[in-house]
Enzyme design. Structure first.
Site, PDB file in Angstrom:
ATOM      1  CG  HIS A  43      75.695  71.555 -44.329  1.00  0.00           C
ATOM      2  ND1 HIS A  43      74.070  71.333 -44.551  1.00  0.00           N
ATOM      3  CD2 HIS A  43      75.853  72.952 -44.729  1.00  0.00           C
ATOM      4  CE1 HIS A  43      73.637  72.741 -44.662  1.00  0.00           C
ATOM      5  NE2 HIS A  43      74.580  73.598 -44.638  1.00  0.00           N
TER       6      HIS A  43
ATOM      7  CG  ASP B  42      76.966  75.730 -46.369  1.00  0.00           C
ATOM      8  OD1 ASP B  42      75.588  75.800 -46.167  1.00  0.00           O
ATOM      9  OD2 ASP B  42      77.935  75.426 -45.488  1.00  0.00           O
TER      10      ASP B  42
ATOM     11  CG  HIS C 259      72.080  75.470 -47.005  1.00  0.00           C
ATOM     12  ND1 HIS C 259      72.553  76.239 -45.857  1.00  0.00           N
ATOM     13  CD2 HIS C 259      70.810  76.167 -47.143  1.00  0.00           C
ATOM     14  CE1 HIS C 259      71.993  77.264 -45.484  1.00  0.00           C
ATOM     15  NE2 HIS C 259      70.927  77.495 -46.309  1.00  0.00           N
TER      16      HIS C 259
ATOM     17  CG  MET D 228      72.266  79.963 -48.291  1.00  0.00           C
ATOM     18  SD  MET D 228      73.881  79.975 -47.214  1.00  0.00           S
ATOM     19  CE  MET D 228      74.592  78.351 -47.804  1.00  0.00           C
TER      20      MET D 228
ATOM     21  CG  MET E 229      69.646  79.964 -42.210  1.00  0.00           C
ATOM     22  SD  MET E 229      70.895  78.561 -42.610  1.00  0.00           S
ATOM     23  CE  MET E 229      72.410  79.343 -41.985  1.00  0.00           C
TER      24      MET E 229
ATOM     25  N   GLY F 273      81.782  80.513 -39.344  1.00  0.00           N
ATOM     26  CA  GLY F 273      82.347  81.143 -38.171  1.00  0.00           C
ATOM     27  C   GLY F 273      81.593  82.272 -37.638  1.00  0.00           C
TER      28      GLY F 273
ATOM     29  CG  ASP G 236      73.697  75.971 -41.639  1.00  0.00           C
ATOM     30  OD1 ASP G 236      74.989  75.618 -41.205  1.00  0.00           O
ATOM     31  OD2 ASP G 236      73.403  75.879 -42.947  1.00  0.00           O
TER      32      ASP G 236
ATOM     33  N   GLY H  84      77.211  78.400 -35.915  1.00  0.00           N
ATOM     34  CA  GLY H  84      77.556  78.442 -34.883  1.00  0.00           C
ATOM     35  C   GLY H  84      77.369  77.108 -33.659  1.00  0.00           C
TER      36      GLY H  84
ATOM     37  N   GLY I 263      80.731  73.773 -39.311  1.00  0.00           N
ATOM     38  CA  GLY I 263      81.995  73.995 -40.174  1.00  0.00           C
ATOM     39  C   GLY I 263      83.091  74.491 -39.410  1.00  0.00           C
TER      40      GLY I 263
HETATM   41  C1  DX5 Z   1      76.289  79.654 -43.324  1.00  0.00           C
HETATM   42  C2  DX5 Z   1      76.551  78.435 -43.811  1.00  0.00           C
HETATM   43  C3  DX5 Z   1      76.591  77.291 -42.722  1.00  0.00           C
HETATM   44  C4  DX5 Z   1      78.066  77.450 -42.405  1.00  0.00           C
HETATM   45  C5  DX5 Z   1      78.089  77.035 -40.759  1.00  0.00           C
HETATM   46  O1  DX5 Z   1      75.680  80.591 -44.352  1.00  0.00           O
HETATM   47  O2  DX5 Z   1      75.085  77.845 -44.225  1.00  0.00           O
HETATM   48  O3  DX5 Z   1      76.444  75.969 -43.287  1.00  0.00           O
HETATM   49  O4  DX5 Z   1      78.980  76.596 -43.145  1.00  0.00           O
HETATM   50  O5  DX5 Z   1      79.162  77.310 -40.435  1.00  0.00           O
HETATM   51  P1  DX5 Z   1      79.783  77.281 -39.051  1.00  0.00           P
HETATM   52  O6  DX5 Z   1      79.357  76.145 -38.577  1.00  0.00           O
HETATM   53  O7  DX5 Z   1      81.036  77.746 -39.069  1.00  0.00           O
HETATM   54  O8  DX5 Z   1      78.979  78.634 -38.215  1.00  0.00           O
HETATM   55 ZN    ZN Z   2      74.437  75.710 -44.619  1.00  0.00          ZN
END
Ligand code: DX5
Ligand code: ZN
Length: 217
Positions: A34, A36, A67, A69, A138, A146, A176, A178, A198
């Site tokens: 994945h 970001d 992904h 953003m 999300m 984190g 995606d 937590g 992550g």
């Molecule tokens: C947040 C990202 C996620 C992020 C997830 O904007 O899209 O993909 O890396 O991170 P964790 O698993 O650490 O919450």
């Molecule tokens: Zn993501």
């Protein structure tokens, strides 16, 4: 046999030694990478762009799930294809002409995903769900790894699952943000197909074993 997909987010990897973390994922039970991409406009953070993605492309042996953003993601569709993306997700909130963008992604030869922020109701996907390969739901506000999981996601995921079944769609639900040993089992029960993780993976003592534990759920 578990049939859900595990997608470690390289946002939490060690960028000084990215090659090692890519190798770790290649050899693990993870299914996808994945990736970001953040532009500092759509979200209040900047992550990385094409140079990092192209290095990743050279080493990664699994599906690249990208992904975006970023605002105006339609401007970069072929660039992401060239950088190795297999799945390209754009944010619902960043696209004025979402239908056109989804078809441009497919025409470029990738699977098309739509990501939705925690405040975006799933009802808004009604006229696009049949055209979409994946909904990236999300479960934190996008921008950082984190963060704390938003509890409303369980119900939202179950509602989306019903909606997908009703619509006879084959769209995957990706969660995606937590994801950990507490949230993951409940998300799978609510109908999630893909779990992004992550911080939970990369801050653990043994990332390979953590990936395996998510896969075994
Ligand atoms: C947040 C990202 C996620 C992020 C997830 O904007 O899209 O993909 O890396 O991170 P964790 O698993 O650490 O919450
Ligand atoms: Zn993501």
């Amino acid at each position: 046999m578990p049939n859900h997909i595990i997608a470690p987010s390289i946002l939490s990897a060690n960028f000084a030694q990215l090659g090692n973390d890519i190798e770790m994922i290649n050899k693990s039970e993870a299914d996808w990478f994945h990736i970001d991409v953040m532009d500092g406009v759509f979200v209040p953070n900047i992550s990385f762009g094409f140079p990092v993605m192209k290095s990743l492309q050279k080493l990664a042996t699994k599906t690249l799930d990208v992904h975006l953003m970023i605002v105006q993601p339609e401007r970069y569709i072929t660039d992401f294809k060239d950088a190795g993306a297999n799945i390209l997700s754009v944010h619902y909130e960043a696209c004025t002409h979402l239908h056109r963008t989804i078809y441009a992604i497919k025409e470029a030869g990738m699977k098309a995903g739509v990501a939705i922020n925690p405040h975006t109701p799933i009802d808004l996907l009604k006229d696009i769900i049949a055209d979409t390969d994946l909904i990236c739901m999300m479960s934190v506000n996008p921008g950082f790894g984190g963060q704390k999981f938003i509890e409303n996601t369980y119900n939202k995921c179950a509602d989306l699952k019903n909606f997908i079944i009703q619509k006879n769609s084959h769209c995957f639900i990706e969660i995606d943000g937590g994801v950990n040993e507490i949230t993951a089992p409940k998300l799978l029960k609510a109908g999630a197909d893909v779990l992004v993780a992550g911080n939970y993976v990369f801050s653990s003592n043994n990332p390979t074993a953590t990936i395996a534990s998510l896969k075994a759920l």
